[in-house]
Design an enzyme around this catalytic site. Structure first.
Site, short mmCIF file in Angstrom:
data_model
loop_
_atom_site.label_atom_id
_atom_site.label_comp_id
_atom_site.label_asym_id
_atom_site.label_seq_id
_atom_site.Cartn_x
_atom_site.Cartn_y
_atom_site.Cartn_z
N CYS A 101 -82.14 52.47 -29.27
CA CYS A 101 -80.76 52.48 -29.72
C CYS A 101 -80.12 53.85 -29.47
O CYS A 101 -78.97 53.95 -29.05
CB CYS A 101 -80.75 52.15 -31.20
SG CYS A 101 -79.13 52.10 -31.87
N CYS A 201 -82.04 50.04 -36.73
CA CYS A 201 -80.83 50.78 -36.38
C CYS A 201 -79.65 49.81 -36.32
O CYS A 201 -79.65 48.90 -35.50
CB CYS A 201 -81.10 51.38 -35.00
SG CYS A 201 -79.80 52.36 -34.33
#
Length: 396
Positions: A101, A201
């Site tokens: 991410c 995330c």
């Protein structure tokens, strides 16, 4: 002209204080909230309050008197992170979406949007630091661990490049978490007491099997327990004809078959489990807790062992393929037959351990001084020298 910084405001205390510190330092600050997830069906009740988060981010921006907007990156997030996760689990690997991410979303898609807004830098609320030095007249950027040993997040940024680092600021890297909360409270920021977010995330806490069931159908299979007395654990090789043979020996994972143990239960899909996992096996009656020591997604079998010291959990070496080896410090990249003493970790929050990197034609071997528990394919190994993270790779 003031330098312009776009801060990724997540609605948490860390990014709020990062924005405040930059404004105090005289930057032209813009707050941007990333919306990366729409599907609330797989998240654990109220653990993905992105609406609440975006609202908090907006209130912080208002309080600081900085412009604010929301960007929807859910399409890119699905493509680059979620689909990748499904592919990895399908192959029996355990991905690390947080590392991905940062590489793919925050410091790529998001960074491009920020630069499009005329930003000189992007800033985040990560607990890590950046150093700059000169080498042969060229600037070299260093990713350094955060000052707070309990919160150091350098591991999550182990896939960043020199180019990405050159445009990044980490305003809270020199602070301890209590100091960050204190600043937020003094400035009356709504996020001062907010709990740190848990889970994936941007997605929040997810029930992994339910999340994976969207793509990977449940399929019943056997749980096999391998005894600690298994004969293969006693067979230790000490003589090798080549150096690479030695490295390979330490880095190759054991292959189990059903005859190596006894069937003690059933599960609903080997790809829902990961090495070192203890919860979710639903098998009782053992003297010590059961741990997953391996998964076989082809045969749909989970191999387990009793106790956290079970020999099946440990391995001294790791192999990283050339295409999955990444150097933040490109100038220190090893050439064939070179080696380097480092400190390394195979997961976030793990204490750094002594290791040696060996670069061969076939790839990079990382041999630890002490055997490592639950070496998991698909996770990232990151290597350091002192406080500096030099590079990382996907465990093969």
């Amino acid at each position: 002209m003031k330098k312009r910084v776009v801060v990724g405001l997540s609605g948490g205390v860390d990014s709020s204080v990062a924005a405040y510190l930059l404004k105090e330092a005289g930057y032209d600050v813009i707050g941007l909230f990333m919306k990366n997830w729409h599907d609330d069906s797989v998240t654990i009740s109220n653990e993905c309050p992105w609406l609440e988060d975006s609202n908090d981010a907006m209130l912080v921006a208002e309080k600081l008197g900085i412009p604010f907007q929301t960007v929807d990156l859910s399409e890119e997030y699905k493509e680059r992170i979620v689909d990748y996760m499904f592919r990895e689990y399908q192959m029996g690997r355990t991905p690390n979406p947080d590392v991905l991410c940062n590489r793919e979303i925050k410091f790529d898609v998001f960074m491009k949007i920020a630069l499009g807004l005329g930003a000189d830098f992007v800033a985040t609320g990560h607990y890590c630091r950046k150093g700059i030095s000169k080498k042969n007249g060229k600037e070299v950027y260093h990713l350094l661990s955060g000052k707070d040993p309990n919160k150091d997040q350098s591991y999550f940024l182990c896939q960043l490049s020199q180019e990405q680092l050159s445009k990044t600021l980490f305003p809270i890297g020199e602070l301890l978490k209590p100091e960050v909360r204190k600043i937020a409270a003094e400035q009356n920021l709504i996020t001062a007491e907010k709990r740190d977010s848990q889970g994936l995330c941007f997605i929040g806490k997810v029930r992994l099997p339910e999340f994976l069931q969207q793509k990977l159908a449940p399929k019943d299979g056997e749980i096999v327990e391998v005894p600690a007395t298994f004969s293969e654990y006693k067979r230790i090789k000490t003589e090798f004809s080549t150096e690479e043979e030695r490295l390979k020996y330490y880095s190759t994972k054991r292959n189990y078959s059903k005859v190596d143990g006894k069937t003690i239960g059933t599960h609903h899909g080997a790809h829902y489990f990961t090495k070192g996992q203890r919860k979710g096996l639903a098998v009782g009656g053992t003297a010590e807790p059961l741990f997953v020591i391996d998964t076989d997604v082809e045969e749909n079998i989970i191999y387990t062992g009793q106790g956290k010291d079970h020999p099946g959990l440990f391995r001294r070496g790791i192999f990283v393929k050339p295409e999955e080896t990444h150097w933040i410090r490109e100038d220190l990249k090893l050439s064939e037959d070179q080696q380097l003493e480092v400190m390394a970790r195979i997961r976030y929050r793990q204490p750094l351990e002594k290791a040696v990197l060996y670069q061969t034609l076939s790839g990079l071997y990382i041999i630890f001084e002490n055997p490592q528990s639950a070496v998991t394919e698909g996770q990232f190994v990151a290597w350091y020298r002192g406080e500096e993270l030099l590079g990382s790779g996907v465990i093969s």
